[in-house]
Write an enzyme that holds these catalytic residues in place. Structure first.
Site, short mmCIF file in Angstrom:
data_model
loop_
_atom_site.label_atom_id
_atom_site.label_comp_id
_atom_site.label_asym_id
_atom_site.label_seq_id
_atom_site.Cartn_x
_atom_site.Cartn_y
_atom_site.Cartn_z
CD GLU A 223 -0.44 -36.17 -17.39
OE1 GLU A 223 -1.47 -36.12 -17.68
OE2 GLU A 223 0.44 -37.35 -17.72
CD GLU A 324 1.96 -40.62 -15.36
OE1 GLU A 324 2.15 -40.26 -14.27
OE2 GLU A 324 1.26 -40.58 -16.14
#
Length: 496
Positions: A223, A324
């Site tokens: 991220e 994820e």
């Protein structure tokens, strides 16, 4: 991922979003779903989980290894509940960023908000030497996460991904692996860009030579565009703006190739579909060429440009994973909704849940790594919902076109078997007819039987319950679904 909102707020938002989807689709009454084997979305690679953080607490637990990485029926810790093993065949191993030894007079700076269970111990102690045999490296670190990875391997896991939440602390500007002092600020020192990729590649090479683990992919980011990686954060993380990513990726490519590693280079594990699309479109052709696989996280839930991301990545011939996903809905209804959206629009070839053990709502199994001693609690209904998918849509099957966004079909050409997983996410019962007329032959089992498994997400009815009461006739069968129920069907004797 990062959990910044209270779970009950999360659940309210998710259920409102699901309600919106229901109102916009054929979600009530009866309808027909048709499957077209002449159009497919690729060969399925599998379902998986990240090992950080749960495995660094429970990494010696063989029962958990059986539950997660086999399809056996496993007796749970209460001695009475028998769980259907999830059969996960992908693990994501986190390269730790924390050490507690000085590096040339400098010490790691720890966020006041981070718990020990969220700190993953790293291997590279200081920059004195890149030689993994030198005392600059500590290969005894992180024993429990490694042990769970080995148990996963021994139970048949096929894909091992190495990923980084943050570079080792001493590579960062502020010596803090939770993030920079300000939001959206790069924290990896520019002169350590290559060192970060050396660290990742060295772990992969050492694992192959010493742990009998061959990492199938390496992702140096997690991220990276997020503005939530800050010095007082609750976990390890590091912001990389797009320019920094474009600088790091060629170094990662060079390290993988120079060591003759077989691992794919994955990037960028952005938090959501929109960020992933923007990041990918910002890469020039040379950076795109260096990347083998695009990873994206599913925290946009029901929103986001899934189809656009698929088109952008597929047009470049790249593999696409949802690497994820997680949320706080204990029922599994949100999981089923978003997984089906991914399969219908994003078309990944793998799907990975964040933490199979976590706090109530987030975990498939409730757990508290910070208790003394660490605890393992109730099994969530969402566990059984994932089982509806992961135990039946198996590695090597082909995902084929479905006319219904609430149903996915996977064809096993070796065993001539079709698997259908379908969900009624509406608040009332509905009957779905499954039309298999586009296949040349559809026999079903003995007498045309179609075995089915069902889970009612309200937790008061079926929990991955097995039924033999459905039969194929003229290449069709109909089933009534209770409200907010997921069902799986296996049709034998199917030929293209």
């Amino acid at each position: 991922m990062i959990k910044l909102i209270i779970n009950f707020i999360t659940i309210i938002v998710l259920l409102c979003a699901i309600s919106t989807i229901v109102s916009g689709t054929a979600a009530t009454g009866s309808y027909t779903a048709t499957f077209n084997p002449t159009q497919n979305w690729g060969v399925w690679e599998g379902f998986g989980t990240s090992l950080a953080w749960w495995a660094q607490t429970y990494g010696n637990n063989t029962v958990l290894a059986d539950i997660m990485f086999t399809t056996q029926n496993v007796t749970y810790f209460d001695g009475t509940t028998v769980l259907p093993g999830l059969g996960l065949n992908i693990v994501r191993y986190n390269a730790g960023a924390s050490t507690w030894v000085e590096s040339f007079g400098r010490k790691m700076v720890q966020s006041p908000e981070i718990k020990r269970s969220r700190q993953v111990e790293g291997y590279w102690l200081n920059w004195a030497s890149e030689d993994p045999q030198s005392d600059s490296w500590n290969w005894a670190a992180d024993p429990l996460q490694r042990n769970m990875m080995a148990m996963a391997r021994d139970r048949g896991v096929q894909y091992f991904e190495l990923f980084s939440n943050s570079p080792i602390w001493w590579m960062t500007y502020n010596l803090n692996p939770s993030g920079a002092d300000l939001p959206a600020m790069n924290n990896l020192e520019t002169w350590n860009y290559q060192n970060h990729t050396v660290y990742m590649a060295t772990i992969a090479q050492y694992a192959a030579e010493n742990w009998n683990i061959s990492f199938t992919s390496i992702d140096p980011f997690n991220e990276p565009s997020g503005d939530f990686w800050i010095a007082f954060g609750s976990q390890e993380g590091c912001h990389f703006d797009v320019e920094a990513q474009k600088d790091v990726i060629p170094y990662m490519r060079k390290e993988i190739d120079s060591r003759r590693l077989t691992a794919m280079l994955a990037a960028s594990d952005e938090n959501n579909y929109r960020r992933a699309l923007d990041t990918w479109n910002s890469f020039d052709s040379s950076i795109k060429q260096a990347v083998d696989k695009v990873n994206v996280h599913g925290y946009e839930l029901t929103k986001g440009p899934r189809s656009e991301l698929y088109e952008a990545v597929n047009s470049q011939g790249k593999v696409l994973w949802n690497s994820e996903y997680g949320e706080g809905d204990i029922t599994g209804l949100s999981l089923a909704t978003n997984l089906l959206l991914d399969l219908a629009q994003l078309h990944p070839t793998a799907w990975v849940y964040w933490q199979v053990l976590d706090i109530s709502g987030w975990g498939m199994i409730e757990a508290d790594e910070n208790a003394n001693p660490p605890s393992i609690g109730a099994v969530a209904t969402k566990y059984y919902v994932l089982a509806q998918f992961s135990r039946h849509i198996r590695h090597g099957m082909t995902i084929i076109q479905s006319s219904d966004g609430n149903s996915v079909a996977a064809f096993d050409s070796v065993n001539n078997k079709l698997v259908i997983v379908s969900a009624n996410i509406a608040s009332s019962a509905q009957t779905i007819t499954f039309n298999l007329s586009k296949f040349t032959t559809v026999n079903g089992g003995y007498g045309g039987i179609v075995p089915r498994w069902a889970t009612e997400t309200n937790g008061n009815g079926d929990l991955y319950s097995y039924h033999e009461d459905t039969y194929i006739q003229d290449k069709m069968f109909s089933v009534t679904f209770n409200s907010q129920t997921v069902q799986t069907f296996e049709i034998e004797g199917v030929y293209l």
